[in-house]
Design a protein around this motif. Structure first.
Motif, PDB file in Angstrom:
ATOM      1  N   ALA A  72       0.822  -1.207   0.000  1.00 39.30           N
ATOM      2  CA  ALA A  72       0.000   0.000   0.000  1.00 39.30           C
ATOM      3  C   ALA A  72       0.852   1.251   0.000  1.00 39.30           C
ATOM      4  O   ALA A  72       0.521   2.251  -0.672  1.00 39.30           O
ATOM      5  N   ALA A  74       2.528   1.807  -3.382  1.00 37.65           N
ATOM      6  CA  ALA A  74       1.577   2.196  -4.429  1.00 37.65           C
ATOM      7  C   ALA A  74       1.534   3.700  -4.600  1.00 37.65           C
ATOM      8  O   ALA A  74       1.269   4.195  -5.708  1.00 37.65           O
ATOM      9  N   LYS A  86      -5.500   5.918  -2.049  1.00 37.57           N
ATOM     10  CA  LYS A  86      -4.183   5.378  -1.690  1.00 37.57           C
ATOM     11  C   LYS A  86      -3.621   6.076  -0.452  1.00 37.57           C
ATOM     12  O   LYS A  86      -3.076   5.430   0.469  1.00 37.57           O
TER      13      LYS A  86
END
Length: 439
Positions: A314, A317, A406
């Motif tokens: 995560a 990203a 995100k």
């Protein structure tokens, strides 16, 4: 033209006043009946009465005789007329006249039949042609009406949707923008897969032997491509600088200098990969022996390592989204020409613009004075440009929402880690529970 005379038959002339009829009529005219006879000595009363009666009888007899003669003459005349006009043998004048009329009609029909047929054909064809012409007039009227409506709509459409340079540029960039978005999404998935292999220490990854093998591989790359001989007071591990010196630690140089990163060049691609490690602080967990995986502690450690890989996926990203947004797309000469007209230096323009560069090209059009100058040409172009800007704004909004998701995920991970380290976290529920006070 010679006049056609019909054949005529000499009729037998028969008159009612001929033969015995004329004789009888002359007899009665010149020899009237009923004159009084002169009887001598008839002045006496008796003799006078007898004489008067005799005269009356004589007059009655004379009248009857005349009447009978007239009936005979009348009947004879009627009979003669009937025989002259109509007779049993069919030779009467009326029969002959009827035959002559029929022959005359037959003669006329024989002479005029072809002409009448042709005339009938002409009348029939004329009626059909008249219907056709009337229908053609209606069709022409409908076609003209439809044509006028079509031209009216065309005029209104051209007036409302008048082509402009800016509208054409928006349309041109749309297809490249969609294609580059797909490539960026695929690039993000590729980075996530590569980091997952390293975090899981896959056999075909640089971390197959654990953190030590990954560190060794990264050191060799640093020394050969990105080492700065002046760093660490000259003890940097290398003696010669390269063109990519410090590219793996300078996002401003490697990522943000250009709108499109040339990831097809191996050194640039490697610099980006190493930069991701340095930005995220990605660490590879130690390998767990297979025998330890059967114990509770080994299973728990393995689970924590998997949690770490999920968290780092995560976090990475965020960085990979920025890089994927700048990866090269397909060749777009129109985008290059647009940026050249906007005055962008040639060195900063890519033949294969990225998603980020295409968006930048669109923004640069809004800085062009011609964009605002053409707003005065036709008021309808204002609504067109407004529509395109709204559509482009909607696309940008979705991109912003994606990036915000995100960022929100990373904040959630950071919050969870902070709670895990706190004494009042859910792992220490008994410590965070309020103390029950007695009465």
């Amino acid at each position: 033209m010679k006049k056609i005379q019909p054949p005529l038959k000499n009729h037998r002339k028969t008159s009612f006043f001929s033969g015995p009829q004329v004789f009888c009529l002359v007899f009665f005219l010149f020899f009237p009946v009923g004159a009084y006879a002169q009887i001598p000595g008839a002045c006496e009363v008796g003799v006078a009465a007898v004489a008067a009666e005799a005269v009356d009888k004589a007059q009655v007899a004379a009248v009857k005789a005349v009447t009978a003669a007239m009936k005979a003459v009348y009947n004879a005349g009627i009979k003669a007329a009937q025989n002259a006009i109509i007779n049993d043998s069919g030779q009467g004048q009326l029969t002959e006249m009827d035959k002559d009329i029929i022959k005359k009609l037959d003669w006329l029909w024989e002479n005029w039949r072809d002409s009448l047929r042709l005339m009938t054909k002409q009348f029939s064809a004329g009626m059909i042609e008249q219907s056709r012409q009337i229908a053609a007039n209606y069709d022409a009227k409908d076609i003209i009406t439809s044509g006028l409506d079509h031209q009216r709509f065309q005029f209104q459409g051209r007036k409302t949707y008048q082509p402009t340079n800016q509208v054409c540029q928006f349309d041109t960039t749309a297809k490249y923008l969609s294609h580059s978005k797909g490539r960026s999404t695929s690039m993000m998935k590729g980075y996530a897969k590569d980091f997952s292999k390293i975090g899981n220490a896959d056999k075909d990854s640089p971390a197959a032997g654990g953190p030590a093998t990954l560190q060794k591989a990264r050191w060799d790359i640093y020394k050969d491509k990105f080492c700065d001989p002046k760093s660490n007071n000259g003890a940097s591990g290398c003696t010669t600088a390269t063109e990519m010196t410090n590219a793996h630690i300078l996002p401003s140089k490697t990522i943000f200098t250009k709108e499109t990163i040339d990831l097809e060049e191996p050194d640039t691609a490697e610099a980006v990969s190493q930069l991701l490690f340095n930005i995220t602080g990605y660490e590879v967990p130690e390998l767990i022996p297979e025998t330890a995986l059967k114990a509770t502690a080994g299973l728990e450690q393995r689970q924590e390592d998997r949690e770490y890989v999920a968290q780092m996926d995560a976090v990475s990203a965020l960085a990979t989204a920025v890089i994927a947004d700048r990866m090269p797309g397909q060749e777009a000469p129109e985008i290059k020409e647009m940026r050249q007209k906007s005055g962008v230096p040639e060195a900063l323009i890519s033949d294969k613009p990225s998603h980020r560069e295409i968006r930048q090209a669109i923004i640069e059009q809004l800085w062009n004075p011609n964009y605002f100058k053409e707003l005065y040409d036709n008021p309808n172009t204002i609504s067109q440009k407004e529509l395109y800007l709204k559509a482009y704004g909607l696309v940008m909004l979705y991109d912003m929402i994606e990036k915000q998701e995100k960022i929100s995920t990373v904040y959630a991970i950071e919050t969870a880690n902070m709670l895990d380290k706190s004494d009042n976290s859910r792992h220490g529920a008994s410590g965070s529970a309020p103390v029950k006070q007695g009465n």
